[in-house]
Scaffold this motif. Structure first.
Motif, mmCIF file in Angstrom:
data_model
loop_
_atom_site.group_PDB
_atom_site.id
_atom_site.type_symbol
_atom_site.label_atom_id
_atom_site.label_comp_id
_atom_site.label_asym_id
_atom_site.label_seq_id
_atom_site.Cartn_x
_atom_site.Cartn_y
_atom_site.Cartn_z
ATOM 1 N N ALA A 1 -28.065 22.595 -0.135
ATOM 2 C CA ALA A 1 -28.227 21.179 0.221
ATOM 3 C C ALA A 1 -27.165 20.331 -0.478
ATOM 4 O O ALA A 1 -26.628 19.381 0.109
ATOM 5 C CB ALA A 1 -29.630 20.696 -0.140
ATOM 6 N N ILE A 2 -26.829 20.671 -1.716
ATOM 7 C CA ILE A 2 -25.757 19.955 -2.434
ATOM 8 C C ILE A 2 -24.417 20.204 -1.740
ATOM 9 O O ILE A 2 -23.619 19.286 -1.562
ATOM 10 C CB ILE A 2 -25.717 20.382 -3.917
ATOM 11 N N TYR A 3 -24.186 21.438 -1.332
ATOM 12 C CA TYR A 3 -22.966 21.794 -0.594
ATOM 13 C C TYR A 3 -22.844 20.945 0.668
ATOM 14 O O TYR A 3 -21.779 20.393 0.966
ATOM 15 C CB TYR A 3 -23.021 23.288 -0.257
ATOM 16 N N GLU A 4 -23.921 20.824 1.420
ATOM 17 C CA GLU A 4 -23.907 20.015 2.645
ATOM 18 C C GLU A 4 -23.715 18.528 2.331
ATOM 19 O O GLU A 4 -23.018 17.820 3.058
ATOM 20 C CB GLU A 4 -25.180 20.237 3.450
ATOM 21 N N TRP A 5 -24.345 18.058 1.256
ATOM 22 C CA TRP A 5 -24.199 16.662 0.858
ATOM 23 C C TRP A 5 -22.742 16.358 0.527
ATOM 24 O O TRP A 5 -22.201 15.329 0.935
ATOM 25 C CB TRP A 5 -25.123 16.371 -0.328
ATOM 26 N N LEU A 6 -22.090 17.251 -0.207
ATOM 27 C CA LEU A 6 -20.670 17.062 -0.511
ATOM 28 C C LEU A 6 -19.843 17.022 0.774
ATOM 29 O O LEU A 6 -18.904 16.235 0.894
ATOM 30 C CB LEU A 6 -20.159 18.168 -1.431
ATOM 31 N N GLY A 7 -20.205 17.861 1.732
ATOM 32 C CA GLY A 7 -19.519 17.851 3.023
ATOM 33 C C GLY A 7 -19.706 16.528 3.743
ATOM 34 O O GLY A 7 -18.762 15.990 4.339
ATOM 35 N N PHE B 1 -24.122 4.997 -4.718
ATOM 36 C CA PHE B 1 -24.876 6.178 -5.125
ATOM 37 C C PHE B 1 -26.036 5.757 -6.010
ATOM 38 O O PHE B 1 -25.912 4.802 -6.781
ATOM 39 C CB PHE B 1 -23.987 7.138 -5.939
ATOM 40 N N THR B 2 -27.126 6.492 -5.912
ATOM 41 C CA THR B 2 -28.164 6.317 -6.921
ATOM 42 C C THR B 2 -27.606 6.872 -8.221
ATOM 43 O O THR B 2 -26.633 7.651 -8.212
ATOM 44 C CB THR B 2 -29.459 7.073 -6.558
ATOM 45 N N ALA B 3 -28.200 6.520 -9.330
ATOM 46 C CA ALA B 3 -27.729 7.047 -10.615
ATOM 47 C C ALA B 3 -27.830 8.572 -10.622
ATOM 48 O O ALA B 3 -26.956 9.254 -11.162
ATOM 49 C CB ALA B 3 -28.535 6.440 -11.758
ATOM 50 N N PHE B 4 -28.882 9.111 -9.993
ATOM 51 C CA PHE B 4 -29.042 10.567 -9.925
ATOM 52 C C PHE B 4 -27.886 11.194 -9.142
ATOM 53 O O PHE B 4 -27.307 12.196 -9.569
ATOM 54 C CB PHE B 4 -30.387 10.936 -9.273
ATOM 55 N N GLU B 5 -27.539 10.629 -7.970
ATOM 56 C CA GLU B 5 -26.444 11.165 -7.162
ATOM 57 C C GLU B 5 -25.116 11.085 -7.912
ATOM 58 O O GLU B 5 -24.345 12.051 -7.920
ATOM 59 C CB GLU B 5 -26.333 10.396 -5.848
ATOM 60 N N ALA B 6 -24.870 9.954 -8.543
ATOM 61 C CA ALA B 6 -23.622 9.788 -9.300
ATOM 62 C C ALA B 6 -23.554 10.778 -10.452
ATOM 63 O O ALA B 6 -22.501 11.361 -10.723
ATOM 64 C CB ALA B 6 -23.509 8.351 -9.809
ATOM 65 N N MET C 1 -11.184 13.352 -2.020
ATOM 66 C CA MET C 1 -11.267 14.332 -0.928
ATOM 67 C C MET C 1 -10.865 15.718 -1.414
ATOM 68 O O MET C 1 -11.526 16.713 -1.108
ATOM 69 C CB MET C 1 -10.389 13.911 0.249
ATOM 70 N N ARG C 2 -9.774 15.780 -2.168
ATOM 71 C CA ARG C 2 -9.328 17.075 -2.707
ATOM 72 C C ARG C 2 -10.372 17.660 -3.647
ATOM 73 O O ARG C 2 -10.653 18.861 -3.621
ATOM 74 C CB ARG C 2 -7.983 16.920 -3.413
ATOM 75 N N SER C 3 -10.957 16.816 -4.464
ATOM 76 C CA SER C 3 -11.957 17.302 -5.407
ATOM 77 C C SER C 3 -13.216 17.763 -4.684
ATOM 78 O O SER C 3 -13.823 18.777 -5.052
ATOM 79 C CB SER C 3 -12.284 16.223 -6.448
ATOM 80 N N PHE C 4 -13.630 17.033 -3.641
ATOM 81 C CA PHE C 4 -14.771 17.484 -2.834
ATOM 82 C C PHE C 4 -14.496 18.862 -2.239
ATOM 83 O O PHE C 4 -15.374 19.724 -2.212
ATOM 84 C CB PHE C 4 -15.074 16.492 -1.705
ATOM 85 N N THR C 5 -13.282 19.080 -1.760
ATOM 86 C CA THR C 5 -12.920 20.389 -1.208
ATOM 87 C C THR C 5 -13.079 21.475 -2.262
ATOM 88 O O THR C 5 -13.659 22.534 -2.005
ATOM 89 C CB THR C 5 -11.478 20.371 -0.670
ATOM 90 N N ASP C 6 -12.578 21.218 -3.463
ATOM 91 C CA ASP C 6 -12.673 22.209 -4.535
ATOM 92 C C ASP C 6 -14.131 22.485 -4.912
ATOM 93 O O ASP C 6 -14.526 23.633 -5.120
ATOM 94 C CB ASP C 6 -11.887 21.754 -5.761
ATOM 95 N N MET C 7 -14.938 21.432 -5.010
ATOM 96 C CA MET C 7 -16.351 21.610 -5.344
ATOM 97 C C MET C 7 -17.060 22.427 -4.269
ATOM 98 O O MET C 7 -17.858 23.324 -4.575
ATOM 99 C CB MET C 7 -17.046 20.253 -5.497
ATOM 100 N N ARG C 8 -16.778 22.111 -3.009
ATOM 101 C CA ARG C 8 -17.428 22.829 -1.907
ATOM 102 C C ARG C 8 -16.985 24.290 -1.871
ATOM 103 O O ARG C 8 -17.791 25.182 -1.627
ATOM 104 C CB ARG C 8 -17.134 22.135 -0.583
ATOM 105 N N LEU C 9 -15.700 24.556 -2.102
ATOM 106 C CA LEU C 9 -15.231 25.941 -2.139
ATOM 107 C C LEU C 9 -15.910 26.718 -3.263
ATOM 108 O O LEU C 9 -16.270 27.887 -3.094
ATOM 109 C CB LEU C 9 -13.712 26.001 -2.309
ATOM 110 N N ALA C 10 -16.083 26.070 -4.404
ATOM 111 C CA ALA C 10 -16.740 26.723 -5.543
ATOM 112 C C ALA C 10 -18.183 27.086 -5.186
ATOM 113 O O ALA C 10 -18.629 28.218 -5.417
ATOM 114 C CB ALA C 10 -16.694 25.815 -6.771
ATOM 115 N N ILE C 11 -18.903 26.139 -4.608
ATOM 116 C CA ILE C 11 -20.304 26.399 -4.247
ATOM 117 C C ILE C 11 -20.379 27.462 -3.154
ATOM 118 O O ILE C 11 -21.195 28.395 -3.238
ATOM 119 C CB ILE C 11 -21.004 25.096 -3.801
ATOM 120 N N ALA C 12 -19.535 27.348 -2.135
ATOM 121 C CA ALA C 12 -19.555 28.320 -1.038
ATOM 122 C C ALA C 12 -19.277 29.726 -1.544
ATOM 123 O O ALA C 12 -19.911 30.694 -1.106
ATOM 124 C CB ALA C 12 -18.539 27.925 0.033
#
Length: 191
Positions: A174-180, A17-22, A136-147
């Motif tokens: 775009a962040i939601y899609e990136w997490l996906g 990851f870039t520092a920004f992405e991280a 993976m579980r955390s990505f799911t939670d983040m995506r559900l929150a954004i959605a």
């Protein structure tokens, strides 16, 4: 943006990851932890046995729509059963989700993400199978929150892709899609 790849020699899932992405991932995980911890998750009862066993979880659906999505009502037809199920499980589920998000933050910081991300710095994250499942579980939670916050629904992709770039919702989508994308590459690397 390369996503996760499996390194055959070590068996680890690796992403750079870039520092920004991280830092963005760290921020999203931190926001999730804050959301999980801020709303009152326990309600004391007068039952001494329940206090001893710590079955003091909430009995009603959370008011925040994101939390209601993360912790849906288990028994729609039986209010008492739904209340009991929530009381016995939600506090533990919240702790698990918060711990998973904290593990994302810890891994990013252990990989070298500092408090002030610098341009040109890259963060290499290496995950064993257990850590990959946690992410993976955390990505799911983040995506559900954004959605939930954006009101994303199945089949409305065209709406989101037609938004002008200057619309803040477009950037969050775009962040939601990136997490996906990250989640998909992590799943593939774990297979």
């Amino acid at each position: 943006m390369s996503g996760f790849k499996r390194v055959r020699r070590s068996g680890l899932a690796v992403a750079t990851f870039t520092a920004f992405e991280a830092d963005l991932l760290r921020s999203l995980a931190g926001q999730l932890i804050e959301l999980l911890r801020n709303e009152e998750a326990t309600q004391p009862t007068g039952d001494p046995l329940e206090q001893l066993l710590d079955f003091s979880g909430p009995t009603t659906e959370p008011e925040d729509p994101v939390l209601a999505r993360l912790f849906p009502t288990a028994y729609l037809e039986d209010e008492e059963a739904a209340s009991d199920f929530r009381r016995f499980t939600e506090a533990t589920l919240r702790d698990g989700k918060a711990s998973a998000a904290a593990a994302v933050i810890d891994a990013l910081e252990e990989a070298g993400l500092g408090t002030e991300p610098e341009d040109g710095v890259f963060i290499d994250v290496e995950l064993d199978d257990a850590a990959a499942m946690t992410w993976m579980r955390s990505f799911t939670d983040m995506r559900l929150a954004i959605a939930t916050r954006l009101g994303i629904e199945d089949g409305d992709e065209e709406h989101w892709h037609d938004l002008p770039e200057e619309d803040p919702r477009s950037q969050v989508h775009a962040i939601y899609e990136w997490l996906g994308f990250l989640q998909e590459t992590l799943v593939r690397s774990a297979a």
